[in-house]
Write an enzyme that holds these catalytic residues in place. Sequence first.
Site, PDB file in Angstrom:
ATOM      1  N   HIS A 264      43.881 -20.122   7.453  1.00 30.32           N
ATOM      2  CA  HIS A 264      43.437 -20.127   8.844  1.00 30.32           C
ATOM      3  C   HIS A 264      44.422 -19.439   9.782  1.00 30.32           C
ATOM      4  O   HIS A 264      43.998 -18.816  10.757  1.00 30.32           O
ATOM      5  CB  HIS A 264      43.093 -21.549   9.281  1.00 30.32           C
ATOM      6  CG  HIS A 264      41.871 -22.067   8.575  1.00 30.32           C
ATOM      7  ND1 HIS A 264      41.928 -22.928   7.504  1.00 30.32           N
ATOM      8  CD2 HIS A 264      40.558 -21.770   8.755  1.00 30.32           C
ATOM      9  CE1 HIS A 264      40.693 -23.162   7.066  1.00 30.32           C
ATOM     10  NE2 HIS A 264      39.840 -22.480   7.813  1.00 30.32           N
ATOM     11  N   ASP A 360      33.354 -16.481   9.796  1.00 30.24           N
ATOM     12  CA  ASP A 360      33.865 -17.181   8.613  1.00 30.24           C
ATOM     13  C   ASP A 360      32.702 -17.830   7.873  1.00 30.24           C
ATOM     14  O   ASP A 360      32.560 -19.040   7.843  1.00 30.24           O
ATOM     15  CB  ASP A 360      34.896 -18.234   9.070  1.00 30.24           C
ATOM     16  CG  ASP A 360      35.693 -18.798   7.896  1.00 30.24           C
ATOM     17  OD1 ASP A 360      35.570 -18.249   6.779  1.00 30.24           O
ATOM     18  OD2 ASP A 360      36.412 -19.788   8.095  1.00 30.24           O
TER      19      ASP A 360
END
Lengths: 498, 521
Positions: A264, A360
């Site tokens: 992330h 994502d």
Amino acid sequence: MPLLLFVPVALIAACGLIYELIAGTLASYLLGDSVFQFSTVIGSYLFAMGVGSYLSRYIARGLVARFVSIELMVALVGGFSSAALFLAFAYTQGFRLILYALVMIIGVLVGLEIPLLMRILKSRLEFKELVAHVLTFDYLGALAASLLFPILLVPKLGMVRSAVLFGMINAAVALWSMFLFREQLGARVLLRAASVLVLATLGVGMAGAERITEAADNSLYADEVIFARDTRYQRLVLTKWKDDVRLFLNAHLQFSSRDEYRYHEALVHPGLASLAGARRVLVLGGGDGLAVREILKYPTVESITLVDLDPDMTRLFSTHVYLSTLNQHSLTNPRVHVINADAFPWLDQNTGSFDFVVVDFPDPTSYSLGKLYTTAFYRLLARHLSAQGLVVVQGTSPLFARQSYWCIVETLKQAGLRTYPYHVYVPSFGEWGFVLASLAPYEAPMRLPAGLRFLSVHDVPELFRFPNDMLPVDAEPNRLNDQVLVRYYERDWREIAH
Amino acid sequence: MSRAADTGARGSLETVRPRARTGRWTRRNFLGFALIGLAPKTQRAIIGGFADDGHGPGHALRDHSQFPSARRTMKIPVVIVGGGIAGLSAAWRLDKRGFRDFVLLEMHGQAGGNARWGENEITAYPWAAHYVPVPGKTTALVRELFEELGVLRNGVWDDRYLCFSPQERLFLHGRWQEGIEPAVGSTARDREDFSRFGDCIRQFRATGEFTIPMDLGAKPSQLDRLSIAAWLRQERFTSRYLYWYINYACRDDYGALAGDTSAWAGIHYFASRDPEEKGPLTWPEGNGWISRKLLAKLEHYVRTGTMAHRIRREGNRLQVSAGDTDYLADFVIFAAPSFLASHLSDDAPAIPNFVYSPWLTANITLDRLPRAQGMETAWDNVIYDSPALGYVVATHQSLRTHEDRSVWTFYWSLAEGPPAANRRLLLEYDWDWWKAAILADLERAHPDIRNCVSRIDILRLGHAMARPVVGFLESQERRNLINSRGNLLFANADLSGFSIFEEAQYRGIQAAERVLARLGR
Ligand SMILES: Cc1cc2nc3c(=O)[nH]c(=O)nc-3n(C[C@H](O)[C@H](O)[C@H](O)COP(=O)(O)OP(=O)(O)OC[C@H]3O[C@@H](n4cnc5c(N)ncnc54)[C@H](O)[C@@H]3O)c2cc1C
């Protein structure tokens, strides 16, 4: 008559082999490294059978009764071996110990069977006949078992039930032998009762196999399942092993709490940190709130819109104690707006423009998901991008799915965007690829938010360098009417599997 | 239904061998099939009925029933009869050339003809025609229309209208495969036949005779003297898969078996198309999308619910009686199926040798989707060895990644046996019978289909489309229609001998151009 004598030989041979196969398969399944597991399981099993055969010389009298009790023991131990192993794996630390102990016990018992049986039969047949027949049926049984196991048993019955089924066959052989050799045996009420009891226990085991399989399902995810739910859109499973929490969507690993920060941080910061004063951010997918957690590290960001298909997912990550700690309560932050919608039509029907967009999505494993990786989707995205804005796209693995990754890059280019591909190593995933895309040229950030665990400013330019085995390969762009990516992806991963 | 036609070779045909032995769909099987379908089963209630198919007024025409006489007369230079693609295209052309003095009469409450559509709470859906192949560079009129409708912009096709992946799948040997060319279990001989067939098609394409519109290139041809099935035998093709494929293509495009289709037409289907882009073009409501767009431009010319029931000569003019009005027109563009003209007018040429294929379509509403099995649902889904043609998914062009519900359009050309007998069947059997037959067919591939369907609406099309039988190319009747002098001009797609969007549009525009020329415009 001889056939009635020898069929049990084939049956017990089959049972013996099945238990061995189950132990080997389960060990490979749960521990990995199948060559090692099978070699050691087979080795110890054969050795234990040798021990059993040797021990048979110490049994002098009451051969039939002994044989029957051994059958019953094999029935119980073998029949429940699979369930025991699954449960041992899920609930104890000593899986290996239990595995080899079981293999040894079953091996010794099975090793006793044939010598005893030959001695029981020796009065009825000439020796050469006896050896020839017993061994023939022994091998025939083994052949049948080895074929049945992969073709029928594992796919149709599953491991737990297959073991129980063969346990019942052992018990049936016990009963059959009592009947066949009733003259040698005499009236043995206790033994008969025991056989019936064993058979009944196995029957109950068969019925309860569902529950055991469920418990076993937990161990498929290697670790304890702390949450499992079939939502309208997917199967969501969370597992926990010590401090490592993992999320699986439809059995695909999404993150491991041990190294998700690598993923992330790499997803968000190379892009967002390079934009001075980004205010409006859009996150597509990413209902776990982990990317949002990173984005919230920028005080200039005024609003974050998170669009994720699955309300169960965003609810879980907003409310679950552990998970909302992991994402630092990002989804309940007042700057964050959670929208549960399908991303493509949502984007199509909305007009807002964004400074930074995180894309994502799950990997393009189907044509439905593949739509989210097309020129049409990226063109639409570009229309929602402010002039200086940036998009970052998770792009599968440039190492394992090389052509898929470069296809995504090519698709972004065809949609009229500049592309800046980069990659990062995430232990639980391996090498992972991202693509930054923009209308204006991109430059790596001069500084990053404080307190990152993985990225440093100097390392960012490094991410954009690809070693030889990940360099660009030719790929067609992925288009709605010709989704090459789904085919590339399937091929890439199939090659890995071989 | 589909055919991306980009492979250069596609089609189908199960009727290779001696007919009796190949287990074709005989009348007896047909009945057996019905019995299976009707076998009592506990199942959820499925509602629906027959869609308005105009059988009543149509038959009134045929039987020369009495129609109430008109209450007013209206002089108008041009009347277009029929609001299908041909009629709408004629109107589009007239209007585009600045000619505004005309009306278009459409018998149904909704214009569009075979390109009409429906809509429910889930999606819009087609009633019949559902796609247009990506037109090649020479199909100028279709390109012109698509530019006007925003489908083609600066030489680029809008990718929302190009059929999404996956386009087609085939249920064969118990599983779905991608594409309609049978691949599962194909042998080297099958593959060799397919590739040789592809080579033949490329050669035919190179002759320049197989054009769209067909009028531009068609020349008298030996290929029109035999059926496509006979041609395949003559060329020593043996692959059963190839025969199935060509037969499927003929049933799908022409509503006819390969044995009843002119080889020229069978080849035209493959050889006429060489698309520059992977298609076809499609919309949730199929070609209804085009009808809709055309109607938005042309609405004020269109009188729906208005059947022309009589065309009579009045001096130099034609009087068209429809509803409460007699239209006195200088020209009539007859865009309804041409065989009807002789029922309306004593002057119209009779065309007794024209064959029309009967069809049935059904819109099936699914409030949940059947269990997935292997390959994802495609746009066009075909079941091998089914007497029907499969189904097209109306929600396929959705941008969503997840669908819970859908509408499937089920296609069934009643190609086996004489068309007249099949037309009788269409009317004889009730909705329950057809419903059962449709579900039984789908059940081959979707065992749980009965639990998913909430509605089945059925459309019966007795004279759905012209059939390009052997000899159609040089048929005198067809020539007569095309060259009809006087002020009754024909425009339906059947002038081409087979019915596709491009031909309907071309014939409509041709008629409009001729009228404009005769009016000195
Ligand atoms: C089931 C099916 C599927 C098809 N799928 C495709 C496809 O996917 N792609 C494709 O290109 N083609 C397809 N076709 C072919 C289709 O027929 C043509 O594309 C085209 O729509 C034909 O248009 P048309 O105007 O020539 O005829 P029609 O559509 O038949 O139009 C004739 C019109 O005249 C009206 N009419 C009839 N009598 C009267 C009267 N007396 N007064 C007033 N109005 C009258 C009718 O109501 C109708 O609206 C399909 C056909 C069928 C039957």
